[in-house]
Design a protein around this motif. Structure first.
Motif, PDB file in Angstrom:
ATOM      1  N   CYS A 118      97.066 -70.339 -22.583  1.00 55.42           N
ATOM      2  CA  CYS A 118      98.496 -70.388 -22.261  1.00 55.42           C
ATOM      3  C   CYS A 118      98.654 -71.148 -20.950  1.00 55.42           C
ATOM      4  N   VAL A 119      99.473 -72.191 -20.974  1.00 50.93           N
ATOM      5  CA  VAL A 119      99.708 -73.007 -19.788  1.00 50.93           C
ATOM      6  C   VAL A 119     101.145 -72.765 -19.318  1.00 50.93           C
ATOM      7  N   ILE A 120     101.284 -72.348 -18.095  1.00 47.68           N
ATOM      8  CA  ILE A 120     102.615 -72.110 -17.543  1.00 47.68           C
ATOM      9  C   ILE A 120     102.709 -72.737 -16.152  1.00 47.68           C
ATOM     10  N   ALA A 121     103.907 -73.133 -15.813  1.00 51.89           N
ATOM     11  CA  ALA A 121     104.156 -73.712 -14.484  1.00 51.89           C
ATOM     12  C   ALA A 121     104.483 -72.575 -13.519  1.00 51.89           C
ATOM     13  N   ASP A 122     103.444 -72.017 -12.946  1.00 52.92           N
ATOM     14  CA  ASP A 122     103.624 -70.854 -12.073  1.00 52.92           C
ATOM     15  C   ASP A 122     103.082 -71.075 -10.665  1.00 52.92           C
ATOM     16  N   ILE A 123     102.787 -72.330 -10.344  1.00 51.88           N
ATOM     17  CA  ILE A 123     102.245 -72.619  -9.016  1.00 51.88           C
ATOM     18  C   ILE A 123     103.255 -73.468  -8.245  1.00 51.88           C
ATOM     19  N   GLU A 124     103.536 -73.055  -7.064  1.00 50.70           N
ATOM     20  CA  GLU A 124     104.435 -73.798  -6.188  1.00 50.70           C
ATOM     21  C   GLU A 124     103.606 -74.478  -5.109  1.00 50.70           C
ATOM     22  N   LEU A 125     103.680 -75.799  -5.093  1.00 48.08           N
ATOM     23  CA  LEU A 125     102.913 -76.536  -4.091  1.00 48.08           C
ATOM     24  C   LEU A 125     103.374 -76.147  -2.690  1.00 48.08           C
ATOM     25  N   PRO A 126     102.436 -75.968  -1.789  1.00 44.89           N
ATOM     26  CA  PRO A 126     102.807 -75.551  -0.429  1.00 44.89           C
ATOM     27  C   PRO A 126     103.572 -76.642   0.308  1.00 44.89           C
ATOM     28  N   GLU A 127     104.435 -76.209   1.156  1.00 43.02           N
ATOM     29  CA  GLU A 127     105.180 -77.121   2.026  1.00 43.02           C
ATOM     30  C   GLU A 127     104.800 -76.802   3.472  1.00 43.02           C
ATOM     31  N   ALA A 128     104.339 -77.820   4.163  1.00 43.19           N
ATOM     32  CA  ALA A 128     103.913 -77.622   5.550  1.00 43.19           C
ATOM     33  C   ALA A 128     105.093 -77.799   6.502  1.00 43.19           C
ATOM     34  N   VAL A 129     104.999 -77.127   7.618  1.00 46.36           N
ATOM     35  CA  VAL A 129     106.002 -77.231   8.683  1.00 46.36           C
ATOM     36  C   VAL A 129     105.310 -77.791   9.925  1.00 46.36           C
ATOM     37  N   ASN A 142     100.556 -81.042  22.239  1.00 48.55           N
ATOM     38  CA  ASN A 142      99.914 -80.856  20.939  1.00 48.55           C
ATOM     39  C   ASN A 142     100.878 -81.144  19.793  1.00 48.55           C
ATOM     40  N   LEU A 143     100.270 -81.465  18.650  1.00 50.47           N
ATOM     41  CA  LEU A 143     100.981 -81.523  17.387  1.00 50.47           C
ATOM     42  C   LEU A 143     100.547 -80.311  16.563  1.00 50.47           C
ATOM     43  N   TYR A 144     101.475 -79.710  15.824  1.00 52.02           N
ATOM     44  CA  TYR A 144     101.166 -78.502  15.063  1.00 52.02           C
ATOM     45  C   TYR A 144     101.537 -78.710  13.594  1.00 52.02           C
ATOM     46  N   LEU A 145     100.691 -78.190  12.727  1.00 53.22           N
ATOM     47  CA  LEU A 145     100.973 -78.142  11.292  1.00 53.22           C
ATOM     48  C   LEU A 145     100.737 -76.710  10.821  1.00 53.22           C
ATOM     49  N   ALA A 146     101.768 -76.102  10.226  1.00 52.01           N
ATOM     50  CA  ALA A 146     101.645 -74.762   9.643  1.00 52.01           C
ATOM     51  C   ALA A 146     101.665 -74.915   8.122  1.00 52.01           C
ATOM     52  N   ILE A 147     100.550 -74.553   7.480  1.00 54.87           N
ATOM     53  CA  ILE A 147     100.372 -74.777   6.040  1.00 54.87           C
ATOM     54  C   ILE A 147     100.160 -73.431   5.363  1.00 54.87           C
ATOM     55  N   PRO A 148     100.887 -73.117   4.270  1.00 49.61           N
ATOM     56  CA  PRO A 148     100.675 -71.850   3.555  1.00 49.61           C
ATOM     57  C   PRO A 148      99.246 -71.746   3.025  1.00 49.61           C
ATOM     58  N   THR A 149      98.681 -70.552   3.133  1.00 45.75           N
ATOM     59  CA  THR A 149      97.290 -70.351   2.695  1.00 45.75           C
ATOM     60  C   THR A 149      97.183 -70.035   1.218  1.00 45.75           C
ATOM     61  N   PHE A 150      98.304 -69.826   0.505  1.00 48.96           N
ATOM     62  CA  PHE A 150      98.231 -69.526  -0.926  1.00 48.96           C
ATOM     63  C   PHE A 150      97.557 -70.684  -1.673  1.00 48.96           C
ATOM     64  N   PHE A 194     100.571 -83.988   4.185  1.00 47.96           N
ATOM     65  CA  PHE A 194     101.286 -83.260   5.226  1.00 47.96           C
ATOM     66  C   PHE A 194     101.194 -84.080   6.515  1.00 47.96           C
ATOM     67  N   SER A 195     102.330 -84.403   7.084  1.00 56.05           N
ATOM     68  CA  SER A 195     102.344 -85.239   8.288  1.00 56.05           C
ATOM     69  C   SER A 195     103.280 -84.635   9.329  1.00 56.05           C
ATOM     70  N   ILE A 196     102.876 -84.766  10.556  1.00 54.92           N
ATOM     71  CA  ILE A 196     103.732 -84.425  11.683  1.00 54.92           C
ATOM     72  C   ILE A 196     103.715 -85.625  12.620  1.00 54.92           C
ATOM     73  N   SER A 197     104.901 -86.109  12.972  1.00 53.62           N
ATOM     74  CA  SER A 197     105.017 -87.285  13.825  1.00 53.62           C
ATOM     75  C   SER A 197     105.973 -86.969  14.970  1.00 53.62           C
ATOM     76  N   CYS A 198     105.534 -87.282  16.182  1.00 60.38           N
ATOM     77  CA  CYS A 198     106.349 -86.995  17.368  1.00 60.38           C
ATOM     78  C   CYS A 198     106.274 -88.176  18.334  1.00 60.38           C
ATOM     79  N   SER A 199     107.306 -88.306  19.126  1.00 59.23           N
ATOM     80  CA  SER A 199     107.356 -89.359  20.145  1.00 59.23           C
ATOM     81  C   SER A 199     107.199 -88.734  21.526  1.00 59.23           C
ATOM     82  N   PHE A 200     106.482 -89.478  22.380  1.00 59.28           N
ATOM     83  CA  PHE A 200     106.202 -88.990  23.726  1.00 59.28           C
ATOM     84  C   PHE A 200     106.514 -90.103  24.726  1.00 59.28           C
ATOM     85  N   ASN A 201     106.880 -89.699  25.940  1.00 58.08           N
ATOM     86  CA  ASN A 201     107.100 -90.645  27.023  1.00 58.08           C
ATOM     87  C   ASN A 201     105.772 -91.280  27.400  1.00 58.08           C
TER      88      ASN A 201
END
Length: 690
Positions: free
Chosen positions: A341-352, A359-367, A442-449
């Motif tokens: 049985c194949v079902i679409a029950d997985i939600e791809l993680p979204e990083a913040v 520093n640059l930070y990436l928060a990624i779901p561990t599921f 997953f990308s994090i981009s920031c500008s600095f002086n």
């Protein structure tokens, strides 16, 4: 069985000869003693009743009847075919002598030994309508009644039970549906295959009259058993995806079959163990007195196999092997089934992503992490060891993995470097565990002086050498440079000189390479390692690219060969180190489809009807592109440098923009060069001579 309480019938002329021929033997019949005379193809035999009993016969009499029982296929019997049916016949005469009375009784018996035929759904029993040895004069034969029965019970209306009784002048035929009422179905196992056997006890009673013997009642009792009939059980998948529940029905079975154990995957369970584990197993009735077995197992059970498919689907697989006890013999039968049985029950993680001053930070779901997908930094699996080595800080809570990446850490990409700002980016790829297919970036981009960023680097002990003032005569220079993985070098140099110099007149080794930006105190350069006179050399396992920033002095003509200048002497060496075995920079440049000129040349072979093909060497209108993956749906932009690591595949596409049907494209040679000049002598072959 013969009744002897009847009127003495007249002897038929046709039958007189046969009876009279027996008279000579009767002269020797013992006095007041029953004897039997058998007539067979081998001759006649007269024996006493006691001797006949030793041969398996049984003879007895009452005041009104005598009867003879004879075994099938005795030495005194004979097989005769009557209307296509084999009959086992015993021709005998029972004799008794007392004073002046000699009693001769015809005790001939004839019984069918076959006449049974089977189909997948019915059995048919056929008996001759007239049996010659039992009817002396067929011309006087008159059928009175024909009855059928089951289990010694006469069936008055056979059609009500789906029985069929037919007869004509030659045959009487009984047809019974297999499994019909009155018979017995029994489960059996043959060669590891489940099946059934059907048995029914029929009888046929035919009453007729003829001129010689008045009324004859002919009864045949027949127990019929079908051959083994395979009945492969069916597995019905009633799985409920919305409830995440496997619902499996196994059937159809007779009541004499019971489920004794199951195996899930390769783990055996008794029924008690299965119920205790949480499996739900129960019987369910089906039509026609059949039954089945229901098994319910959750998708989330640890014994259910799980496979991650596509982007958001899971394939759940249940492998079950049933162990059943079959029939009164309790023979074990095994039946396996596999359900998916194949079902679409997985939600791809979204990083913040977010940034602070350093520093640059990436928060990624561990599921699903490490189960369905992994994180990759380029082509390297991002483990805790790699994170620690690169200077990252990895922290995990109950729901997320948080990566803290310092601005100066390995893997940070500097998208833009200018006087005003430095834009840094950090990328992490989400890839499938099994196929390594990239699902998301997953990308994090920031500008600095810029000045603040350089100051932060200077405060790190590892960068002290970069930030120390370079004193050359009266020149003080502060330089910040970035060596990009794609071979691009960016330099922001702050120059304080006495006297001041014109920053627009600074240059690289190639005097045409001027600053991209400049002001009174800064000069900003951006160039590729293959341009602007950059030299390359190897030291150990590193490739070192070197260039130099210098200043064009203004001179005043003097009276001698000497020149007069008020500008300071300025030289600044720029070095970039790359690991030779870690990264490989490939310059992949695709031709512009709108341009008439083509990138590369090839061989065109026009097809013609002549025996010799004429080969013409000319430029082709060929478009080349580099795909991002094997799907060839997303391509890199033209003239874009692409970073590839050793053993990482490159997906190339070449298209011939010539609609002539007589033109074909054959890829003969394909190679990589170290510069933009595709005819460079430094080349690495991809394909050679096709």
């Amino acid at each position: 069985q013969v009744s002897v309480k009847t009127d003495v019938p007249s002897v038929s002329n046709d039958y007189t000869v046969a009876w009279m021929s027996a008279l000579p033997e009767t002269q020797n019949v013992a006095y007041q003693l029953w004897q039997l005379m058998f007539v067979s193809p081998s001759g006649r035999k007269i024996i006493t009743v006691s001797d006949a009993a030793k041969l398996g016969y049984s003879f007895n009499n009452t005041l009104y009847r005598v009867y003879l029982r004879a075994p099938y296929h005795s030495n005194e019997s004979d097989i005769t075919m009557v209307n296509g049916v084999d009959m086992n016949m015993v021709t005998s005469t029972s004799m008794y002598r007392q004073r002046w009375l000699l009693l001769l009784i015809d005790t001939t018996v004839s019984c069918p030994v076959d006449g049974v035929h089977f189909t997948d759904t019915t059995l048919t029993w056929t008996v001759p309508s007239i049996i010659p040895t039992l009817v002396v004069q067929e011309s006087t034969f008159l059928s009175k009644t024909i009855l059928m029965g089951v289990n010694d019970q006469v069936i008055v209306n056979p059609e009500e039970k789906n029985y069929l009784l037919e007869h004509n002048k030659t045959h009487i035929r009984i047809t019974i549906p297999i499994g019909a009422e009155g018979g017995k179905l029994k489960s059996s196992v043959s060669g590891g295959i489940y099946g059934v056997i059907y048995n029914i006890d029929l009888f046929l009673e035919h009453t007729w009259t003829d001129a010689d013997w008045q009324t004859t009642k002919y009864t045949v009792i027949k127990s019929i058993t079908t051959p083994f009939m395979p009945q492969i059980p069916s597995v019905t998948n009633n799985t409920l995806p919305e409830e995440r529940l496997f619902h499996v029905a196994l059937g159809h079975f007779l009541p004499d079959v019971s489920l004794v154990a199951i195996t899930i995957g390769n783990v055996p369970f008794t029924l008690r163990e299965a119920q205790h584990h949480g499996f739900k197993i129960y019987e369910t009735p089906f039509s026609n007195r059949m039954k089945g077995f229901i098994l319910e197992i959750s998708f989330d059970d640890p014994y259910v196999l799980k496979e991650y498919l596509n982007r958001n689907e899971t394939k759940y697989t249940l492998l079950v092997n049933y162990t059943l006890s079959v029939g009164p013999e309790m023979t074990l039968y095994y039946h396996s089934a596999a359900l998916d049985c194949v079902i679409a029950d997985i939600e791809l993680p979204e990083a913040v992503g977010y940034c602070d001053e350093e520093n640059l930070y990436l928060a990624i779901p561990t599921f699903g992490l490490h189960q369905y997908w992994n994180l990759y930094l380029g082509n390297k699996l991002l483990t805790r060891h790699v994170a620690h080595t690169n200077g990252y800080l990895a922290a995990t809570n109950s729901t997320h993995l948080v990566l803290q990446v310092p601005l100066f850490a390995v893997g940070v990409i500097y998208e833009e470097v200018s006087f005003q700002k430095i834009r840094a980016r950090f990328d992490v790829a989400l890839r499938k565990v099994r196929t390594m297919e990239t699902l998301q970036m997953f990308s994090i981009s920031c500008s600095f002086n810029s000045s603040a960023f350089i100051s932060k680097l200077c405060n790190q002990s590892i960068n002290k050498k970069i930030c120390d003032s370079f004193l050359h005569f009266i020149t003080i220079s502060l330089i910040f440079s970035v060596c990009h993985p794609d071979g691009t070098i960016t330099i922001s140099a702050q120059m304080k000189t006495v006297p001041a110099i014109d920053m627009s007149k600074t240059k690289l080794r190639n005097s045409s390479c001027k600053p991209r930006e400049y002001n009174e105190e800064h000069a900003f350069f951006k160039f590729h390692v293959t341009t602007c006179g950059t030299s390359v050399r190897f030291e150990g396992d590193h490739i070192i690219y070197e260039n130099e920033i210098s200043y064009e002095k203004e001179t005043l003509p003097g009276q001698s060969t000497a020149t007069i200048t008020r500008d300071p002497d300025y030289r600044l060496t720029v070095l970039c180190y790359y690991r030779a075995k870690e990264t490989l920079v490939l310059g992949a440049f695709a031709s512009d489809p709108t341009s008439s000129s083509s990138f590369g040349s090839g061989r065109m072979v026009p097809r013609s009807n002549i025996a010799v093909y004429r080969q013409i060497r000319q430029a082709l209108n060929v478009v080349s592109r580099v795909s991002k993956d094997e799907s060839f749906t997303e391509f890199y932009e033209s003239n874009m440098a692409i970073l590839k690591r050793p053993l990482e595949p490159v997906f190339l596409e070449l298209e011939l923009k010539d609609e002539s049907p007589d033109t074909e494209l054959h890829l003969e040679n394909c190679w990589v060069t170290e510069s933009l000049d595709f005819s460079s002598t430094q080349r690495w072959n991809i394909t050679l001579n096709g």
